[in-house]
Design a protein around this motif. Structure first.
Motif, short mmCIF file in Angstrom:
data_model
loop_
_atom_site.label_atom_id
_atom_site.label_comp_id
_atom_site.label_asym_id
_atom_site.label_seq_id
_atom_site.Cartn_x
_atom_site.Cartn_y
_atom_site.Cartn_z
N TYR A 1 37.50 43.48 30.46
CA TYR A 1 38.61 45.25 31.29
C TYR A 1 38.14 45.18 33.14
CZ TYR A 1 41.66 47.06 28.03
OH TYR A 1 42.39 46.92 26.73
N PRO B 1 39.74 40.11 34.95
CA PRO B 1 40.22 40.07 35.61
C PRO B 1 39.98 39.97 37.02
CG PRO B 1 40.12 42.65 34.52
CD PRO B 1 39.35 41.43 34.41
N THR C 1 42.96 37.51 37.86
CA THR C 1 43.59 38.04 39.40
C THR C 1 43.72 37.34 40.66
OG1 THR C 1 43.57 40.46 39.65
CG2 THR C 1 44.49 39.79 41.40
N LYS D 1 40.65 52.21 48.08
CA LYS D 1 40.56 52.08 47.15
C LYS D 1 42.08 53.30 47.20
CE LYS D 1 36.88 51.44 44.10
NZ LYS D 1 36.14 51.93 42.65
N LEU E 1 29.69 45.55 38.87
CA LEU E 1 30.86 46.16 38.46
C LEU E 1 31.40 47.98 38.97
CD1 LEU E 1 30.65 44.19 35.55
CD2 LEU E 1 32.23 43.33 36.84
N LEU E 2 29.92 48.26 39.20
CA LEU E 2 30.98 49.91 40.13
C LEU E 2 31.48 49.43 41.12
CD1 LEU E 2 26.83 50.98 39.93
CD2 LEU E 2 29.05 51.96 38.75
N VAL E 3 31.86 48.32 41.84
CA VAL E 3 32.46 49.23 43.32
C VAL E 3 34.07 47.81 42.39
CG1 VAL E 3 30.24 49.67 44.29
CG2 VAL E 3 30.85 47.37 44.54
N VAL E 4 33.61 46.99 41.46
CA VAL E 4 35.43 46.70 41.54
C VAL E 4 36.57 47.39 41.49
CG1 VAL E 4 36.11 44.83 40.11
CG2 VAL E 4 33.79 44.87 40.12
N PRO E 5 37.43 47.03 42.17
CA PRO E 5 38.39 47.82 42.46
C PRO E 5 39.45 47.47 41.74
CG PRO E 5 38.38 46.30 44.06
CD PRO E 5 37.37 45.97 43.60
N LEU E 6 39.93 48.70 40.44
CA LEU E 6 40.53 49.14 39.94
C LEU E 6 41.60 48.03 40.28
CD1 LEU E 6 40.48 50.66 37.46
CD2 LEU E 6 42.00 52.71 39.19
N GLN E 7 42.21 48.05 41.07
CA GLN E 7 43.16 47.78 41.22
C GLN E 7 43.69 46.03 40.65
OE1 GLN E 7 42.19 49.31 43.82
NE2 GLN E 7 43.70 51.20 44.33
N LEU E 8 42.43 45.25 41.00
CA LEU E 8 42.63 44.63 40.65
C LEU E 8 42.97 43.68 39.24
CD1 LEU E 8 40.22 44.19 42.45
CD2 LEU E 8 39.72 41.12 41.33
N ALA E 9 42.38 44.82 38.09
CA ALA E 9 42.84 44.83 36.80
C ALA E 9 44.22 44.79 35.94
CB ALA E 9 41.62 45.73 35.84
N LEU E 10 44.90 45.20 36.95
CA LEU E 10 45.68 46.02 37.23
C LEU E 10 47.01 45.53 36.18
CD1 LEU E 10 46.92 48.45 39.53
CD2 LEU E 10 46.16 48.96 37.80
N ALA F 1 41.16 51.46 29.01
CA ALA F 1 41.19 51.30 30.08
C ALA F 1 40.94 51.82 30.86
CB ALA F 1 42.80 50.90 31.41
N GLY G 1 37.12 51.36 29.78
CA GLY G 1 36.38 49.78 30.39
C GLY G 1 36.20 50.38 32.22
N PHE G 2 36.92 50.63 32.94
CA PHE G 2 37.12 51.11 33.63
C PHE G 2 35.88 52.91 34.22
CE2 PHE G 2 41.53 50.47 34.88
CZ PHE G 2 41.08 49.08 34.12
N LEU H 1 46.83 56.06 39.06
CA LEU H 1 47.04 55.40 38.84
C LEU H 1 47.21 54.29 37.42
CD1 LEU H 1 48.46 52.92 40.63
CD2 LEU H 1 45.16 52.17 41.11
#
Lengths: 339, 382
Positions: free
Chosen positions: A67, A71, A75, A277, B218-227, B249, B252-253, B316
């Motif tokens: 997850y 990605p 991406t 974000k 991974l704490l700061v990886v933006p959610l946007q990448l996973a969409l 989801a 995981g996040f 989101l």
């Protein structure tokens, strides 16, 4: 099946499944694979103990890998390809190199989003931290400080969408002939304005009205962290300064603030990540109209309205790129702390 | 502290006043929405909510009784009645019978009706229309009044938004959908993360430090990448858009923060307890379940609150992984965004819907603030 029932089943299956997995896998390890008896008992115990940690972290690793880590790679790949629907309905991904990026860099909307994001990046963390510091310092000195703190902290619990509704009411505009129901216009007219303004449609300035929403939410966070840091300052330094005749302002700016610099930096970067974000506020209040676009909303537009996965992924990579310095800094700090 | 600082009482006053102002500034917007949710649409549209707490002067359009209720008194035909409920604390100043002159007559004066006849209106809204000819028509005479009315609040908006089954824009379904998303998405990551956090805190194995560093990253990886990758993945394994995808989801996040918080807490537990248990022959599994988990309750509670607030307030993830074209699984945040689009001016609906969605997190916030603060302090990467 009714969703609530489905939810209940999921909780039971999910939690039960996790517990069963951990219990059974440990049992199998100890009883079947490497039993702690017979002539190899000692060696078996050592081996079981080498494997056991991996049993504990495996589900988390799988979830994190799938997850979050996968990605990032996927991406990146998608941002270098173009999605094509074939005549038979199947989709293929053609390698196009940096075409998506080139296309994105030629779009004025992208640069508008970049410009706005950079403004957000400076304004929101600065004001949230400053207000937070002010609130932390002031509330520490009064009796009802804790009540005041929890009032300022409260917006943390409110969703971005809820906050968007709250502030849309603040910014509401009615024709000049009617009573204003938005506080901002009411104040504006009271203090000499002649025409009520539709605040969210005035380019460039409207960005600041959107930022105000996030500042309102994040100040509480900054206040909580900074307040703890202020209390952690050794009493001795403060007393010494007072003996030397420092006034309250000198005490604050010259003695206290320098000692909590590290925490201020942490608060600043944490809010920076939130800002990068930011999506819901813009999506709900202006949806990027009137030059208020930001990267996250631009990306959402590309992915789900224009259905352009290539450019959408490319813009997601831009967000990732902006986060990366903070990511590296955090990882390095964490490693330093562990040693 | 104040005494050693030698601060004068004027400074204390200044501090108190500044904090009052700051708190007022921070509360004002929310209170505005709350007050608005208890007002009718007319009230909201005609005056600012800050005036709702005081009597207000309003221009109202009211109607007298229909001509069929007229009675004869001697030579005159009379229609008589009350414009407001009797006993209500209103104060009418002027009135009129035509929309072009709503303030034609003062209270106490005798006004002339357009089609003939006279009308009087008293301060508290009693009116009397008289004519020598019978009144005609099917509807009552319109009467325009300018009146000072007392503050008035209503629960109708909440009834309408929550309990009216015919209201297709209601929040009841979305409320339960949100709850359905939130609870599994809060509990499952805790279980998974707790085991992993224990291993990362108290078990020795190669690569442990690397894993911890990866989780901090991974704490700061933006959610946007996973969409997109995950939407693709969910479609490929056949679960598409729906609750299952949303739960996965969110799990995981939420994991990096969960593992990070719990590990930091568990590392701080006293080593003696764990080593004594090991000497007594307890397995890692037993130590974890019987010792570590109960001791870690504060950290578990902290994370649970974070995850609950985050999943409840999320828009989101719901848009991307949950809500399909039928809209059956819509959540409250999405519903509110829709209302902002279609009912942008109907503040009574918007305010009430927003408050329904805000109420639960606010309750959780005030009940468990202690754990939230503790979690924040532990969670900000130092």
């Amino acid at each position: 099946m009714h969703p609530a029932l489905q939810g209940l089943v999921t909780i039971i299956l999910g939690v039960g499944g996790c517990v069963a997995y951990f219990y059974l896998s440990n049992q199998i390890l100890d009883k079947v694979l490497f039993p702690a008896r017979g002539q190899n008992a000692g060696r078996n115990i050592t081996r079981a103990n080498m494997i056991r940690p991996w049993l504990f972290v495996l589900p988390a690793l799988l979830a994190l890998g799938l997850y979050l880590a996968y990605p990032v790679v996927e991406t990146l790949r998608l941002s270098l390809t173009e999605r094509v629907t074939m005549s038979d309905g199947s989709t293929t991904y053609n390698w196009v190199g940096v075409d998506n990026y080139a296309q994105m860099f030629n779009e004025p909307k992208f640069w508008e989003a970049m410009r706005n994001n950079i403004m957000w990046l400076f304004v929101v963390p600065a004001f949230s931290t400053a207000f937070g510091l002010l609130a932390a310092q002031l509330t520490d000195r009064i009796k009802w400080g804790n009540v005041a703190k929890s009032m300022i902290f409260m917006p943390m619990a409110i969703s971005f969408v809820g906050a968007a509704v709250i502030f849309k009411l603040v910014y509401d505009m009615r024709p000049v002939t009617q009573d204003q129901i938005g506080v901002l216009n009411a104040l504006y007219l009271t203090f000499g304005g002649t025409e009520p303004k539709a605040w969210l449609t005035i380019p460039v300035w409207n960005n600041f009205f959107l930022m105000a929403v996030l500042i309102w939410i994040q100040t509480g966070f900054a206040m909580v962290i900074l307040s703890a840091a202020l209390r952690g300052i050794p009493e001795g330094t403060i007393e010494a300064a007072i003996v030397d005749g420092a006034n309250p302002f000198q005490l604050f700016f010259k003695i206290k603030v320098p000692q909590i610099q590290g925490t201020i930096l942490v608060v600043w970067t944490t809010i920076t990540i939130v800002v990068l974000k930011v999506f819901d506020i813009v999506f709900a209040m202006t949806n990027g109209q009137w030059e208020t676009q930001v990267l996250a909303n631009y990306m959402f537009d590309k992915l789900f309205r224009a259905n352009d996965w290539g450019v959408g992924s490319a813009s997601a990579m831009v967000i990732m790129l902006l986060v990366t310095p903070i990511l590296i800094w955090n990882v390095r700090n964490a490693r330093k702390e562990m040693k | 502290m104040d005494s050693i600082a030698g601060s004068k009482s004027s400074l204390t006053w200044a501090v108190n006043i500044s904090v009052v102002l700051l708190v007022a500034l921070w509360l004002f917007p929310t209170v505005g929405l709350l007050v608005s949710s208890f007002r009718t649409s007319d009230q909201i549209a005609t005056s600012g909510w800050w005036k709702a707490l005081f009597p207000s002067v309003q221009n109202l359009t009211l109607r007298a009784d229909a001509p069929e209720l007229q009675v004869r008194e001697g030579d005159l035909y009379v229609i008589e009645g009350d414009l407001f409920e009797v006993g209500k604390d209103v104060e009418i100043s002027v009135f009129g019978v035509s929309s072009r002159a709503i303030d034609a007559f003062k209270v106490g004066e005798t006004g002339e009706l357009v089609k003939g006849g006279d009308i009087t209106v008293s301060v508290e809204g009693h009116y009397r229309m008289t004519n020598i000819e019978p009144f005609e028509g099917s509807r009552g005479q319109r009467i325009f009044v300018t009146a000072k009315t007392p503050p008035e609040f209503t629960l109708d908006n909440y009834h309408n938004v929550l309990f009216d089954p015919s209201n297709r824009e209601g929040m009841a379904k979305a409320f339960f959908n949100t709850l359905t998303v939130t609870i599994p998405a809060t509990i499952i990551p805790i279980v998974i993360a707790a085991f992993a956090a224990y291993a990362l805190a108290w078990m020795e194995f190669p690569g442990r430090a690397l894993l911890i560093a990866a989780i901090v990253g991974l704490l700061v990886v933006p959610l946007q990448l996973a969409l997109i990758p995950l939407l693709k993945f969910h479609n490929e394994i056949g679960i598409g858009k729906g609750y299952l995808g949303a739960w996965m989801a969110h799990t995981g996040f939420g994991l990096p923060l969960a593992i990070y918080l719990l590990r930091n807490y568990m590392v701080g537990l006293p080593r003696d307890i764990i080593e004594n248990a090991k000497v007594d022959g307890a397995s890692d599994f037993q130590i974890f379940v019987k010792i570590i988990l109960p001791l870690s309750f504060p950290a578990l509670a902290s994370f649970a609150i974070f995850q609950f607030l985050w999943t409840w307030n999320d828009l989101l993830v719901a848009l991307v992984f949950l809500i399909d074209s039928t809209g059956e699984t819509t959540v409250m945040t999405k519903q509110i965004v829709e209302l902002l689009g279609t009912r942008g001016g109907n503040w009574e609906i918007l305010a009430t819907s927003a408050f329904v969605s805000i109420a639960v997190p606010l309750a959780v916030f005030f009940a468990m603030q202690k754990y939230l603060v503790r979690g924040l302090l532990a969670g900000s990467v130092k």
